[in-house]
Design a protein around this motif. Structure first.
Motif, PDB file in Angstrom:
ATOM      1  N   LEU A  27     -56.590   8.098  -2.234  1.00 44.31           N
ATOM      2  CA  LEU A  27     -55.290   8.181  -1.735  1.00 44.31           C
ATOM      3  C   LEU A  27     -55.167   7.998  -0.301  1.00 44.31           C
ATOM      4  O   LEU A  27     -55.352   9.086   0.376  1.00 44.31           O
ATOM      5  CB  LEU A  27     -54.526   9.373  -2.391  1.00 44.31           C
ATOM      6  N   GLY A  28     -54.644   6.732   0.116  1.00 44.10           N
ATOM      7  CA  GLY A  28     -54.580   6.528   1.540  1.00 44.10           C
ATOM      8  C   GLY A  28     -53.370   6.782   2.066  1.00 44.10           C
ATOM      9  O   GLY A  28     -52.328   6.972   1.210  1.00 44.10           O
ATOM     10  N   GLU A  29     -52.962   6.798   3.194  1.00 43.48           N
ATOM     11  CA  GLU A  29     -51.780   7.037   3.939  1.00 43.48           C
ATOM     12  C   GLU A  29     -50.801   5.836   3.358  1.00 43.48           C
ATOM     13  O   GLU A  29     -49.460   5.977   3.220  1.00 43.48           O
ATOM     14  CB  GLU A  29     -51.636   7.034   5.200  1.00 43.48           C
ATOM     15  N   SER A  30     -51.420   4.637   3.248  1.00 40.04           N
ATOM     16  CA  SER A  30     -50.421   3.597   2.832  1.00 40.04           C
ATOM     17  C   SER A  30     -49.983   3.656   1.507  1.00 40.04           C
ATOM     18  O   SER A  30     -48.850   3.376   1.342  1.00 40.04           O
ATOM     19  CB  SER A  30     -51.103   2.236   2.998  1.00 40.04           C
ATOM     20  N   ASN A  31     -50.813   4.422   0.663  1.00 42.68           N
ATOM     21  CA  ASN A  31     -50.471   4.519  -0.611  1.00 42.68           C
ATOM     22  C   ASN A  31     -49.407   5.611  -0.810  1.00 42.68           C
ATOM     23  O   ASN A  31     -48.414   5.480  -1.544  1.00 42.68           O
ATOM     24  CB  ASN A  31     -51.525   5.123  -1.415  1.00 42.68           C
ATOM     25  N   ILE A  32     -49.374   6.652  -0.272  1.00 39.70           N
ATOM     26  CA  ILE A  32     -48.336   7.566  -0.111  1.00 39.70           C
ATOM     27  C   ILE A  32     -47.197   6.975   0.491  1.00 39.70           C
ATOM     28  O   ILE A  32     -46.154   7.433  -0.070  1.00 39.70           O
ATOM     29  CB  ILE A  32     -48.937   9.003   0.825  1.00 39.70           C
ATOM     30  N   LYS A  33     -47.020   6.391   1.460  1.00 37.57           N
ATOM     31  CA  LYS A  33     -45.973   5.810   2.186  1.00 37.57           C
ATOM     32  C   LYS A  33     -45.249   4.848   1.062  1.00 37.57           C
ATOM     33  O   LYS A  33     -44.140   4.981   0.770  1.00 37.57           O
ATOM     34  CB  LYS A  33     -46.265   5.011   3.301  1.00 37.57           C
ATOM     35  N   HIS A  34     -46.115   4.130   0.339  1.00 35.92           N
ATOM     36  CA  HIS A  34     -45.493   3.366  -0.956  1.00 35.92           C
ATOM     37  C   HIS A  34     -44.764   4.102  -1.737  1.00 35.92           C
ATOM     38  O   HIS A  34     -43.694   3.692  -2.210  1.00 35.92           O
ATOM     39  CB  HIS A  34     -46.502   2.505  -1.225  1.00 35.92           C
ATOM     40  N   MET A  35     -45.512   5.102  -2.273  1.00 34.04           N
ATOM     41  CA  MET A  35     -44.764   6.019  -3.103  1.00 34.04           C
ATOM     42  C   MET A  35     -43.591   6.624  -2.661  1.00 34.04           C
ATOM     43  O   MET A  35     -42.665   6.622  -3.593  1.00 34.04           O
ATOM     44  CB  MET A  35     -45.768   7.133  -3.493  1.00 34.04           C
ATOM     45  N   ASP A  80     -38.827  17.763 -19.929  1.00 27.66           N
ATOM     46  CA  ASP A  80     -39.984  17.314 -20.242  1.00 27.66           C
ATOM     47  C   ASP A  80     -40.314  16.048 -19.778  1.00 27.66           C
ATOM     48  O   ASP A  80     -39.429  15.078 -20.212  1.00 27.66           O
ATOM     49  CB  ASP A  80     -40.274  17.224 -21.841  1.00 27.66           C
ATOM     50  N   GLU A  81     -41.190  15.682 -18.790  1.00 23.51           N
ATOM     51  CA  GLU A  81     -41.430  14.393 -18.235  1.00 23.51           C
ATOM     52  C   GLU A  81     -42.837  13.978 -18.257  1.00 23.51           C
ATOM     53  O   GLU A  81     -43.610  14.790 -18.081  1.00 23.51           O
ATOM     54  CB  GLU A  81     -40.710  14.411 -16.814  1.00 23.51           C
ATOM     55  N   PHE A  82     -42.947  12.709 -18.654  1.00 23.17           N
ATOM     56  CA  PHE A  82     -44.203  12.111 -18.354  1.00 23.17           C
ATOM     57  C   PHE A  82     -44.222  11.160 -17.029  1.00 23.17           C
ATOM     58  O   PHE A  82     -43.596  10.580 -16.699  1.00 23.17           O
ATOM     59  CB  PHE A  82     -44.413  10.996 -19.492  1.00 23.17           C
ATOM     60  N   VAL A  83     -45.344  11.745 -16.243  1.00 16.85           N
ATOM     61  CA  VAL A  83     -45.540  11.098 -14.962  1.00 16.85           C
ATOM     62  C   VAL A  83     -46.778  10.194 -14.972  1.00 16.85           C
ATOM     63  O   VAL A  83     -47.822  10.483 -15.576  1.00 16.85           O
ATOM     64  CB  VAL A  83     -45.742  12.394 -13.778  1.00 16.85           C
ATOM     65  N   LYS A  84     -46.494   9.254 -14.474  1.00 17.40           N
ATOM     66  CA  LYS A  84     -47.658   7.954 -14.487  1.00 17.40           C
ATOM     67  C   LYS A  84     -48.343   7.612 -13.081  1.00 17.40           C
ATOM     68  O   LYS A  84     -47.545   7.710 -12.104  1.00 17.40           O
ATOM     69  CB  LYS A  84     -46.959   6.615 -14.951  1.00 17.40           C
ATOM     70  N   VAL A  85     -49.209   7.655 -12.657  1.00 22.47           N
ATOM     71  CA  VAL A  85     -50.012   7.366 -11.657  1.00 22.47           C
ATOM     72  C   VAL A  85     -50.932   5.939 -11.937  1.00 22.47           C
ATOM     73  O   VAL A  85     -51.694   6.080 -12.695  1.00 22.47           O
ATOM     74  CB  VAL A  85     -51.126   8.327 -10.971  1.00 22.47           C
ATOM     75  N   ALA A  86     -50.729   4.895 -11.077  1.00 33.59           N
ATOM     76  CA  ALA A  86     -51.190   3.581 -11.496  1.00 33.59           C
ATOM     77  C   ALA A  86     -52.173   3.609 -10.422  1.00 33.59           C
ATOM     78  O   ALA A  86     -52.114   3.892  -9.219  1.00 33.59           O
ATOM     79  CB  ALA A  86     -50.311   2.625 -11.489  1.00 33.59           C
ATOM     80  N   VAL A  87     -53.565   3.179 -10.915  1.00 30.94           N
ATOM     81  CA  VAL A  87     -54.797   3.200  -9.827  1.00 30.94           C
ATOM     82  C   VAL A  87     -55.230   1.579  -9.836  1.00 30.94           C
ATOM     83  O   VAL A  87     -55.229   0.779 -10.816  1.00 30.94           O
ATOM     84  CB  VAL A  87     -55.955   4.060 -10.371  1.00 30.94           C
ATOM     85  N   ALA A  97     -54.878   5.321  -5.875  1.00 39.12           N
ATOM     86  CA  ALA A  97     -53.625   5.623  -6.714  1.00 39.12           C
ATOM     87  C   ALA A  97     -52.846   4.871  -5.854  1.00 39.12           C
ATOM     88  O   ALA A  97     -52.402   5.103  -4.528  1.00 39.12           O
ATOM     89  CB  ALA A  97     -53.498   7.283  -6.633  1.00 39.12           C
ATOM     90  N   ARG A  98     -51.958   3.933  -6.244  1.00 44.23           N
ATOM     91  CA  ARG A  98     -51.140   2.937  -5.843  1.00 44.23           C
ATOM     92  C   ARG A  98     -49.503   3.602  -5.886  1.00 44.23           C
ATOM     93  O   ARG A  98     -48.782   3.272  -5.266  1.00 44.23           O
ATOM     94  CB  ARG A  98     -51.267   1.771  -6.291  1.00 44.23           C
ATOM     95  N   SER A  99     -49.260   4.089  -7.243  1.00 46.55           N
ATOM     96  CA  SER A  99     -47.817   4.205  -7.557  1.00 46.55           C
ATOM     97  C   SER A  99     -47.876   5.550  -8.403  1.00 46.55           C
ATOM     98  O   SER A  99     -48.593   5.972  -9.036  1.00 46.55           O
ATOM     99  CB  SER A  99     -47.033   3.059  -8.223  1.00 46.55           C
ATOM    100  N   LEU A 100     -46.766   6.164  -8.320  1.00 48.87           N
ATOM    101  CA  LEU A 100     -46.596   7.369  -8.960  1.00 48.87           C
ATOM    102  C   LEU A 100     -44.972   7.565  -9.547  1.00 48.87           C
ATOM    103  O   LEU A 100     -44.004   7.148  -8.437  1.00 48.87           O
ATOM    104  CB  LEU A 100     -46.652   8.614  -8.139  1.00 48.87           C
ATOM    105  N   TYR A 101     -44.661   7.567 -10.758  1.00 42.14           N
ATOM    106  CA  TYR A 101     -43.210   7.811 -11.166  1.00 42.14           C
ATOM    107  C   TYR A 101     -43.099   8.370 -12.658  1.00 42.14           C
ATOM    108  O   TYR A 101     -44.103   8.135 -13.467  1.00 42.14           O
ATOM    109  CB  TYR A 101     -42.571   6.426 -11.126  1.00 42.14           C
ATOM    110  N   VAL A 102     -41.908   8.566 -12.937  1.00 43.82           N
ATOM    111  CA  VAL A 102     -41.649   9.243 -14.217  1.00 43.82           C
ATOM    112  C   VAL A 102     -41.309   8.276 -15.240  1.00 43.82           C
ATOM    113  O   VAL A 102     -40.413   7.399 -14.819  1.00 43.82           O
ATOM    114  CB  VAL A 102     -40.567  10.381 -13.771  1.00 43.82           C
TER     115      VAL A 102
END
Length: 122
Positions: A27-35, A80-87, A97-102
């Motif tokens: 998980l890089g800084e650019s990935n966190i910024k993107h999220m 109740d939420e489902f959280v997705k992390v795309a790699v 890890a590129r994105s994170l969203y519900v």
């Protein structure tokens, strides 16, 4: 950079991936910024559990559009939420890890019914 997770044999087998077991996920800084830019509220709520989702997913899938590996886990915080992390794999062959969203519960149930998401809890 230190990995935050590794791709497990269970995920590899569930998705039929041609990846070596324990391949690191970063998980890089650019990935966190993107999220933060794309889904800031979701990142604020769930950014602290990215490693947990990757290390203990309840569901996994493979996105045919961008070849990402999708890790999904249910949380009962406010709802109740489902959280997705795309790699995704980088040009240099590293997994990030590129994105994170519900995701909505209905959407997750549809993905499970269609077989797009594989249930790892069974």
């Amino acid at each position: 950079m230190k990995p935050i997770a590794h791709i497990s044999k269970k995920v590899i087998d569930a998705l039929g991936l041609d990846i070596t077991e324990n391949t690191p996920i970063y998980l890089g800084e650019s990935n966190i910024k993107h999220m933060k830019q794309r889904h800031s509220a979701d990142y604020d709520e769930y950014g602290d559990v990215i490693a947990d989702i990757l290390n203990q997913p309840e569901y996994v899938g493979k996105n045919p559009k961008d070849d990402s590996i999708e890790y999904v886990r249910e949380y009962k915080r406010t709802n109740d939420e489902f959280v997705k992390v795309a790699v995704r794999i980088s040009l240099k062959g590293r997994y990030y890890a590129r994105s994170l969203y519900v995701l909505s519960a209905n959407r997750v149930r549809n993905f499970i019914r269609k077989g797009t998401l594989k249930d790892l809890t069974k």
